[in-house]
Scaffold this motif. Structure first.
Motif, short mmCIF file in Angstrom:
data_model
loop_
_atom_site.label_atom_id
_atom_site.label_comp_id
_atom_site.label_asym_id
_atom_site.label_seq_id
_atom_site.Cartn_x
_atom_site.Cartn_y
_atom_site.Cartn_z
N VAL A 91 12.29 8.37 -3.43
CA VAL A 91 11.13 8.98 -2.79
C VAL A 91 10.38 7.89 -2.02
CG1 VAL A 91 10.83 10.91 -4.36
CG2 VAL A 91 9.83 8.73 -4.95
N THR A 92 10.08 8.18 -0.76
CA THR A 92 9.40 7.19 0.08
C THR A 92 8.04 7.68 0.57
OG1 THR A 92 10.52 7.97 2.08
CG2 THR A 92 11.58 6.18 0.87
N MET A 93 7.62 8.85 0.11
CA MET A 93 6.31 9.35 0.53
C MET A 93 5.21 8.45 -0.05
SD MET A 93 5.66 12.70 -1.88
CE MET A 93 7.12 13.54 -1.29
N PRO A 94 4.05 8.39 0.59
CA PRO A 94 2.95 7.58 0.07
C PRO A 94 2.66 7.94 -1.39
CG PRO A 94 2.43 8.36 2.26
CD PRO A 94 3.69 9.05 1.87
N VAL A 95 2.45 6.93 -2.21
CA VAL A 95 2.27 7.14 -3.65
C VAL A 95 1.14 8.13 -3.98
CG1 VAL A 95 1.47 5.99 -5.76
CG2 VAL A 95 3.40 5.06 -4.48
N PRO A 96 -0.05 8.05 -3.31
CA PRO A 96 -1.09 9.04 -3.65
C PRO A 96 -0.64 10.48 -3.42
CG PRO A 96 -2.03 7.22 -2.41
CD PRO A 96 -0.54 7.05 -2.34
N VAL A 108 10.09 0.50 -6.95
CA VAL A 108 9.91 0.53 -8.40
C VAL A 108 10.84 1.59 -8.97
CG1 VAL A 108 8.33 1.10 -10.29
CG2 VAL A 108 7.54 -0.34 -8.41
N LEU A 109 11.57 1.23 -10.01
CA LEU A 109 12.44 2.18 -10.70
C LEU A 109 11.59 2.99 -11.68
CD1 LEU A 109 15.47 2.99 -10.99
CD2 LEU A 109 15.57 1.39 -12.93
N LEU A 110 11.39 4.26 -11.37
CA LEU A 110 10.52 5.11 -12.19
C LEU A 110 11.27 5.72 -13.37
CD1 LEU A 110 8.57 7.00 -9.37
CD2 LEU A 110 7.90 4.92 -10.60
N HIS A 111 12.58 5.86 -13.22
CA HIS A 111 13.41 6.38 -14.32
C HIS A 111 14.80 5.77 -14.16
CE1 HIS A 111 15.74 9.35 -16.75
NE2 HIS A 111 14.64 9.34 -17.49
N PRO A 112 15.37 5.21 -15.24
CA PRO A 112 16.62 4.45 -15.09
C PRO A 112 17.89 5.30 -14.98
CG PRO A 112 15.88 4.36 -17.36
CD PRO A 112 14.80 5.07 -16.59
N ASP A 113 17.96 6.41 -15.73
CA ASP A 113 19.21 7.16 -15.78
C ASP A 113 18.93 8.64 -16.03
OD1 ASP A 113 21.90 7.76 -15.82
OD2 ASP A 113 22.18 7.19 -17.93
N PRO A 114 19.11 9.49 -15.01
CA PRO A 114 19.51 9.19 -13.64
C PRO A 114 18.38 8.49 -12.89
CG PRO A 114 18.94 11.50 -13.82
CD PRO A 114 18.90 10.95 -15.22
N PRO A 115 18.73 7.60 -11.95
CA PRO A 115 17.70 6.79 -11.29
C PRO A 115 16.74 7.63 -10.43
CG PRO A 115 19.88 5.83 -11.00
CD PRO A 115 20.09 7.21 -11.55
N LEU A 116 15.46 7.31 -10.58
CA LEU A 116 14.42 7.81 -9.68
C LEU A 116 13.69 6.59 -9.16
CD1 LEU A 116 12.64 10.02 -8.40
CD2 LEU A 116 11.28 10.02 -10.51
N VAL A 117 13.79 6.34 -7.86
CA VAL A 117 13.25 5.12 -7.26
C VAL A 117 12.14 5.49 -6.28
CG1 VAL A 117 13.78 3.02 -5.95
CG2 VAL A 117 15.53 4.04 -7.44
N ALA A 118 11.00 4.84 -6.43
CA ALA A 118 9.90 4.99 -5.47
C ALA A 118 9.93 3.79 -4.54
CB ALA A 118 8.56 5.09 -6.18
N ALA A 119 9.92 4.05 -3.23
CA ALA A 119 10.04 2.97 -2.25
C ALA A 119 9.12 3.24 -1.07
CB ALA A 119 11.50 2.84 -1.80
N GLY A 120 9.17 2.38 -0.07
CA GLY A 120 8.37 2.55 1.13
C GLY A 120 7.22 1.57 1.21
N ASP A 121 6.30 1.81 2.17
CA ASP A 121 5.24 0.84 2.41
C ASP A 121 4.20 0.80 1.29
OD1 ASP A 121 4.11 3.29 2.96
OD2 ASP A 121 3.24 2.71 4.89
N SER A 122 4.23 1.74 0.36
CA SER A 122 3.35 1.65 -0.82
C SER A 122 3.68 0.41 -1.65
CB SER A 122 3.52 2.89 -1.71
OG SER A 122 3.06 4.06 -1.07
N PHE A 123 4.89 -0.11 -1.47
CA PHE A 123 5.36 -1.22 -2.29
C PHE A 123 5.57 -2.50 -1.49
CE2 PHE A 123 6.56 2.83 -4.01
CZ PHE A 123 6.09 2.74 -5.32
#
Length: 340
Positions: free
Chosen positions: A145-150, A300-315
């Motif tokens: 997910v790359t949407m803004p964190v808020p 940031v890896l929000l959940h390891p298995d199955p992976p849920l990754v938060a990415a984008g300019d928030s990070f």
């Protein structure tokens, strides 16, 4: 008209680490260096001691933090005791708009992009993520997910595009990560795009292509967008962007409610501006990151298995280099999580 990012600016460190991408995009005609003849003789590297105590920089700042000074910035030394230098950044414009860069990378990836399918729910079901968009339900082994964190967290006031599902319950399990996510903040701005059937060049008071209004309480930036991008043949279109503080004070209003106030104020500072043939407005609820995730890890890896990754300019930070840095880190994180 491009109502988003107006320039692509690369500092010397990113020019080195992302050189391959810049060369590729320039060669493809998607980036064009913005070169000012009046600045072509500026010294590229000036020691701080040579320009005096103009600014107090370096104390308490981490390496790489820059302070804007026209087309230059301060670069902190890699090792203690070395001088701080005033560096010159490289600026680019996108002749076909910033969206063309996104489309280029998607096409190069070979992925088939399914657009205009806003995510409605995301649930962990057994060993897969289940995503619903309208009547369509799909299962995935990994979700990025790359949407803004808020927006992802649905922080008050509830944003447009709020995503439901049990994924948030899972994210909240790690209290430190969740607290860090809630600390991510964004600036907001309102924009106008003004279209004219004839050229505005030669209009009184418009002897410029781009102009900032740093002391104006409402409008921050105006540009002749087509001229800035090197297109003098098309009809003129103006980009107008509001001040951050003004947008924040009016965040409860819609883009349509802000059109008339912005237009009225624009005419007060540029009275010679003729009536446009058409106007579009936009509200950037999440324009640029003002407070990124601590440490700017890229993802940031929000959940390891199955992976849920938060990415984008928030990070990272809200520019092209921040997006490239996040993308690189995200790929490494996915490969590691999937053991590929």
């Amino acid at each position: 008209v491009d109502l988003g990012a107006q320039y692509i600016t690369a500092t010397s460190s990113y020019q080195a680490s992302h050189a391959r991408h810049y060369k590729e995009l320039v060669k493809a005609g998607l980036l064009r260096p913005l070169i000012s003849q009046t600045r072509s003789k500026l010294v590229d590297r000036v020691a701080r001691t040579e320009i005096g105590e103009m600014m107090e920089v370096g104390t308490g700042k981490k390496t790489g933090v820059s302070v804007s000074l026209d087309d230059k910035y301060w670069e902190d030394p890699l090792e203690s005791g070395q001088p701080v230098h005033l560096m010159r950044s490289s600026n680019y414009v996108t002749p076909s708009g910033v969206e063309s860069l996104v489309n280029y990378f998607w096409a190069k990836s070979g992925c088939v992009v399914d657009t205009f399918h806003p995510l409605q729910t995301l649930d962990l079901v057994d060993t897969q993520w289940e995503a619903q968009t309208g009547e369509k339900v799909e299962q995935f082994d990994c979700v990025v997910v790359t949407m803004p964190v808020p927006q992802l967290l649905g922080e008050y006031p509830a944003p447009e595009g709020l995503v439901g599902g049990n994924f948030l319950d899972i994210v909240r399990r790690d209290e430190m990560v969740y607290s860090n996510l809630r600390g991510v903040k964004y600036n907001s701005i309102f924009c106008l795009g003004l279209f004219y059937d004839t050229s505005l060049q030669g209009t009184a008071g418009l002897d410029w292509t781009v102009k900032y209004f740093p002391k104006d309480p409402i409008i921050r930036f105006v540009s002749m967008d087509n001229i800035k991008r090197g297109d003098s043949k098309s009809s003129t279109c103006l980009t107008v962007q509001s001040q951050l503080a003004y947008a924040q004070a009016n965040l409860h209003k819609t883009k349509h409610e802000m059109t008339d106030p912005l237009m009225s104020h624009l005419l007060s500072i540029i009275p010679s501006l003729p009536p446009p043939s058409s106007i579009i407005s936009h509200k950037w609820r999440y324009s640029q990151t003002s407070t990124p995730y601590p440490g700017e890890p890229g993802c940031v890896l929000l959940h390891p298995d199955p992976p849920l990754v938060a990415a984008g300019d928030s990070f990272t930070h809200s520019n092209m280099d921040g997006c490239l840095a996040s993308a690189t880190t995200t790929v490494d994180s996915i490969l590691m999580a999937l053991k590929l």
